[in-house]
Design a protein around this motif. Structure first.
Motif, PDB file in Angstrom:
ATOM      1  N   THR A 125       0.827  -1.209   0.000  1.00  0.00           N
ATOM      2  CA  THR A 125       0.000   0.000   0.000  1.00  0.00           C
ATOM      3  C   THR A 125       0.858   1.254   0.000  1.00  0.00           C
ATOM      4  N   GLN A 131      -6.673   5.394   1.851  1.00  0.00           N
ATOM      5  CA  GLN A 131      -5.389   4.775   2.188  1.00  0.00           C
ATOM      6  C   GLN A 131      -5.488   4.007   3.501  1.00  0.00           C
ATOM      7  N   GLN A 147      -7.121   0.666   2.855  1.00  0.00           N
ATOM      8  CA  GLN A 147      -6.201  -0.288   2.241  1.00  0.00           C
ATOM      9  C   GLN A 147      -5.285  -0.927   3.277  1.00  0.00           C
ATOM     10  N   ALA A 190      -1.976  -4.720   4.992  1.00  0.00           N
ATOM     11  CA  ALA A 190      -0.835  -4.371   4.144  1.00  0.00           C
ATOM     12  C   ALA A 190       0.451  -4.853   4.792  1.00  0.00           C
TER      13      ALA A 190
END
Length: 595
Positions: free
Chosen positions: A104, A115, A118, A123
């Motif tokens: 990410t 963000q 994600q 991540a």
């Protein structure tokens, strides 16, 4: 040279390497990857931009993390959003055979909530710019308390951009026993400082020598009068018809101004700088990569995300404030085993900087002459001939040939060649036939204003702005030069103090100077200029004046100066400039105004 398999990489990465067409590892990969795979250690790797550093830390990180876990195990900090996205995309390609891998990107200018979503998906690797990462840590949107591997990429550039405190804050949220991998093109004192503070007995790998430029890049400089800088840029472009270049300026204002001049004069050019939105930057970079743009005018910060292997020339329209930055600039060309040229346009007062750069990059510059007009005509003529020679015949023209032959049947082969080439040659010939020689004669003395031939009839001025207003002698000199419409060497002996400064011009410019500053406002504040009774480089006359002023910003339009313009560019290619070649970014106007 070892193969990728001999470096100890697993099959999933080797398959990705094969898919991407990589054949042999670069030197930095060959020296770095085995160490990072073999043991847990901190490392400092010094290598030029474009030598494959992303794979050097990306391959080991991908192989060492646990893709079955949703915990963030790898953190990569990079200076700009372009570089952040570039690293992210490369890691995704390297790890495409790892099922469940989530890399990410975290950077400013995009949705912070998206963000965050994600990252919450799990991540394993986060690639981030320092400012946005610090912000997300503060909001509790990201957890890096279990990071095992931390990469500081382009560390020298991050520190040049003022991210030291942000990096310190970010790393304070990571485990002390993590492995830290620092990658940098140069090793200034600031990078050594951060290595000592955050790393434990790091292994140091140096590709070539510290701070040395790429072996594939030749270095040239052209000595011109400051007012002819822009004309010199155009001639260098015309003398290299296939140029695909990055042109570096010091400031966002100069970057936009030079790009606009080039576009107006018929060149395929665009600007990239910090005032463009992310979408505008993406459009400019897409046009550059597809060669719709041949001359990309950039600031040093914005250029950090440029990852294009075929750049033929780097042109230093202005040298950077920090001489070490030249290494980064020249590293934009001569990549992927190809040769490149780094050109520097310097005025007489800047010539001393060339020897300083030579000491840093451990290479000699070759002084070259700005080509004359007839030399450029000859170059362009033969370029046109070769273009015609290499053009593939489009047989869609065949049905029209009988009529074309009928129109031209009275001319011999020699006459036809003359006519075809005259269509284009005449434009260049008329443009350049009376142009002056732009090459300057070197000054005999050194010093910050050694290029100026000082007149006995000179005037010294007091001005109520100084270092408190974010000026140093060079930036104040540039500001005055642009505002007054004078050449760089017409403003000299600039001395900057806390809240006031002094500068000189020849007496013939006094009326101009006093007229411009008779009612001049910068950021809402009246700027006063007075004739100084003090001798050169003495600041006593200004004592007590101009104090307590609010901090200002150097923004605004200009009144000419710098490089003049001698008309548009004739083109052998016969192309009109693209309507979309000029980005819709911010111009040069700002808050400065005259009442």
């Amino acid at each position: 040279m070892a193969s990728f398999k001999e470096l100890g990489l697993d099959e999933k990465i080797l398959q990705a390497v094969t898919d991407m067409g990589f054949e042999t590892p670069s030197e930095v990969q060959e020296k770095t990857i085995p160490i990072l795979l073999d043991r847990e250690t901190d490392i400092v790797s010094l290598a030029q931009t474009g030598t494959g550093k992303t794979a050097a830390f990306g391959f080991p990180m991908l192989q060492k993390i646990n893709v079955d876990s949703r915990t963030t195990q790898g953190l990569i900090l990079s200076p700009t959003r372009e570089l952040c996205l570039q690293i992210t995309n490369e890691l995704i390609n390297y790890g495409k055979h790892y099922k469940g891998l989530n890399v990410t990107a975290i950077y400013g200018g995009a949705s912070i909530s998206e963000q965050s979503r994600q990252i919450k998906k799990g991540a394993q690797i986060v690639v981030a710019t320092p400012g946005r990462m610090k912000d997300m840590i503060g909001r509790g949107m990201v957890d890096i308390s279990k990071v095992e591997y931390c990469v500081l990429d382009e560390a020298d550039e991050m520190l040049n951009m003022g991210f030291y405190e942000d990096i310190t804050e970010i790393l304070s949220h990571t485990p002390k026993d993590k492995s830290t991998w620092l990658f940098s093109a140069t090793m200034p004192k600031e990078v050594s400082k951060i290595a000592k503070k955050f790393m434990n007995a790091p292994v140091e790998i140096t590709i070539g020598s510290k701070n040395v430029g790429s072996e594939n890049v030749s270095h040239e400089y052209y000595l011109v009068n400051a007012r002819d800088r822009y004309l010199a840029l155009k001639r260098l472009a015309d003398a290299n018809p296939d140029i695909f270049s990055v042109v570096f300026c010091r400031t966002k204002r100069d970057t936009q101004k030079v790009a606009e001049k080039l576009i107006e004069d018929g060149y395929n050019a665009a600007a990239i700088h910090g005032d463009l939105s992310q979408n505008q930057r993406d459009l400019v970079m897409k046009s550059f990569r597809t060669r719709q743009i041949q001359m990309l005018v950039a600031t040093d910060v914005a250029a950090r995300g440029i990852d294009v292997d075929d750049i033929t020339h780097v042109i230093n329209y202005q040298l950077p404030d920090e001489i070490e930055t030249y290494t980064h600039r020249s590293g934009r060309t001569g990549r992927a085993g190809k040769s490149g040229v780094s050109m520097v346009i310097v005025s007489k007062s800047e010539r001393r900087k060339i020897s300083q750069i030579e000491k840093i990059i451990q290479k000699k510059f070759e002084q070259k002459e700005i080509p004359g007009g007839m030399e450029i005509c000859e170059i362009q003529l033969f370029h046109l001939a070769n273009s015609i020679k290499d053009t593939k015949v489009n047989h869609e023209i065949d049905p029209y040939l009988p009529n074309i032959n009928e129109v031209l049947e009275d001319f011999t082969k020699e006459e036809l060649i003359k006519k075809v080439f005259s269509v284009e040659f005449t434009r260049f010939f008329n443009y350049y036939k009376n142009e002056k020689d732009l090459n300057a004669v070197a000054a005999s003395s050194a010093g910050q204003d050694s290029g100026k031939s000082y007149s006995d009839d000179k005037v010294r001025y007091f001005i109520n702005i100084g270092s408190r207003d974010d000026f140093n002698w060079q930036s104040l000199k540039d500001f005055l030069r642009d505002l007054l419409g004078l050449g760089q060497d017409d403003v000299f002996h600039v001395d900057v103090h806390d809240s006031f400064s002094f500068f000189n011009t020849d007496a013939k410019h006094t009326e101009l100077v006093m007229g411009i500053f008779s009612d001049f406002v910068l950021d809402g504040r009246k700027i006063s200029v007075e004739l100084s009774k003090e001798g050169r480089r003495k600041g006593g006359g200004g004592k007590g004046r101009g104090r307590g002023n609010k901090k200002g910003h150097r923004k605004g339009g200009n009144r000419g100066g710098g490089g003049g313009r001698d008309g548009g560019k004739p083109s052998f290619k016969g192309k009109s400039r693209r309507k979309d070649s000029k980005p819709k970014g911010k111009g040069t106007s700002g808050r400065r105004r005259r009442r």
